[in-house]
Design a protein around this motif. Structure first.
Motif, short mmCIF file in Angstrom:
data_model
loop_
_atom_site.label_atom_id
_atom_site.label_comp_id
_atom_site.label_asym_id
_atom_site.label_seq_id
_atom_site.Cartn_x
_atom_site.Cartn_y
_atom_site.Cartn_z
N SER A 141 0.83 -1.21 0.00
CA SER A 141 0.00 0.00 0.00
C SER A 141 0.86 1.26 0.00
O SER A 141 0.57 2.23 -0.71
CB SER A 141 -0.92 0.00 1.22
N ARG A 142 1.93 1.22 0.78
CA ARG A 142 2.81 2.39 0.85
C ARG A 142 3.52 2.62 -0.48
O ARG A 142 3.63 3.76 -0.94
CB ARG A 142 3.82 2.19 1.97
N ALA A 143 4.01 1.53 -1.10
CA ALA A 143 4.70 1.66 -2.38
C ALA A 143 3.77 2.20 -3.46
O ALA A 143 4.15 3.05 -4.27
CB ALA A 143 5.29 0.32 -2.80
N CYS A 144 2.52 1.71 -3.47
CA CYS A 144 1.55 2.20 -4.46
C CYS A 144 1.27 3.68 -4.27
O CYS A 144 1.20 4.45 -5.25
CB CYS A 144 0.25 1.40 -4.35
N ALA A 145 1.10 4.10 -3.01
CA ALA A 145 0.84 5.51 -2.73
C ALA A 145 2.02 6.37 -3.16
O ALA A 145 1.84 7.47 -3.72
CB ALA A 145 0.55 5.70 -1.25
N GLN A 146 3.24 5.89 -2.92
CA GLN A 146 4.43 6.64 -3.30
C GLN A 146 4.54 6.77 -4.82
O GLN A 146 4.89 7.84 -5.34
CB GLN A 146 5.67 5.98 -2.72
N MET A 147 4.26 5.68 -5.55
CA MET A 147 4.36 5.73 -7.01
C MET A 147 3.29 6.64 -7.61
O MET A 147 3.55 7.40 -8.54
CB MET A 147 4.25 4.32 -7.58
N ALA A 149 1.90 9.16 -6.04
CA ALA A 149 2.29 10.53 -5.68
C ALA A 149 3.41 11.03 -6.58
O ALA A 149 3.44 12.22 -6.95
CB ALA A 149 2.73 10.57 -4.21
N ALA A 150 4.34 10.13 -6.95
CA ALA A 150 5.43 10.52 -7.85
C ALA A 150 4.88 10.91 -9.23
O ALA A 150 5.34 11.88 -9.85
CB ALA A 150 6.43 9.38 -7.99
#
Length: 303
Positions: A141-147, A149-150
């Motif tokens: 979930s964190r990686a998806c949110a970061q990608m 957001a990027a």
């Protein structure tokens, strides 16, 4: 001459958009067409947003990115069509200087963010098919949110750079632009060599987009290799059903951009300019929901 140029520069307080037709009847016909397309885009993308948000079965990385894509599509088509509909309905061509700048900013923002997001979605499909055992850890979930957001942040950076640089140029070649406010048409109104800096920004964005396109192509080369080695016919069908919509959306997005780029290097009629602008700014946001929902049984069930 210099005083006259400075007078012309300071007098640009609004821009004139090119009329879609010469008669009021045809203008109203364009309004009806735009309204139908806009409502279809709102309905399609709105249904995807509602389905993904409300059905916990769809709370997965693939549908999280699809939700982001639907938001970007809604923003993209809402940047251009409402103003075009208002102008067609009231037979008005004017758009304020600030309104034109806002249209350029939001269009570049949504357009750039969408392509970066499509690149992230290609990585999602690559991981799901080529590295299924590591899917949960690579796309948490964190990686998806970061990608996501990027992708959004990169779009904002693109929009700020292009809008600030374009509208800082002195304009002395009139105030008539195309049907929508677009960077190339604003540059044609400049009377300064400083526009070459914006050309440099466009070239940089092109190289960045080309890098994303190469990444998508390489991802699908690996995906097709993995898919063709799947022994189960059911697994093969599922892999293709999840990858083909994304591949079609990417193809539609890239083909319209390439066509617009080729058109901009040649002399063309006003109607062809309108058709190209309409093709890459209106068609993808309206068609993407249909592409994603056509063969997706999970999404159909949620709807």
């Amino acid at each position: 001459v210099q005083c006259q140029q400075m007078s012309n520069i300071s007098s640009v307080s609004e821009f004139l958009l090119l009329a879609f037709a010469d008669t009021q009847e045809l203008q109203l016909l364009h309004f009806a067409l735009f309204l139908g397309i806009y409502l279809a885009a709102l309905l399609g993308n709105g249904l995807i947003l509602s389905a993904v948000a409300c059905d916990y079965h769809l709370h997965t990385p693939m549908y999280f990115f699809l939700l982001n894509l639907a938001i970007l599509d809604l923003g993209s088509i809402s940047t251009t069509l409402p103003k075009a509909m208002a102008n067609a309905l009231w037979d008005n061509r004017a758009i304020s200087y600030q309104g034109c700048a806002a249209q350029v900013f939001f269009f570049v923002f949504f357009f750039g963010s969408e392509f970066y997001l499509l690149t992230v979605m290609a990585y999602d499909r690559y991981t799901a098919i080529c590295k299924p055992l590591h899917y949960g850890s690579l796309l948490s979930s964190r990686a998806c949110a970061q990608m996501a957001a990027a992708a959004w942040g990169s779009g904002i950076l693109d929009a700020v750079l292009h809008t600030e640089n374009t509208f800082s140029l002195p304009l002395c070649q009139g105030n008539a632009v195309n049907q929508f406010c677009e960077v190339p048409h604003i540059l044609k109104l400049s009377c300064s060599d400083a526009y070459l800096r914006e050309v440099g920004f466009i070239a940089f964005s092109f190289c960045l987009g080309l890098g994303c396109f190469v990444f998508i192509v390489l991802s699908y080369v690996q995906i097709f290799r993995a898919v063709l080695s799947i022994p189960s016919e059911q697994g093969l069908h599922k892999a293709f059903s999840t990858c083909l919509p994304h591949l079609v959306v990417v193809s539609l997005f890239v083909s319209t951009i390439v066509f617009a780029g080729v058109k901009s290097t040649t002399t063309s009629s006003v109607y062809l300019d309108f058709a190209v602008s309409f093709l890459y700014s209106v068609v993808p946001p309206a068609v993407n929901p249909l592409i994603y929902s056509m063969r997706n049984q999970e999404l159909k069930h949620a709807l």
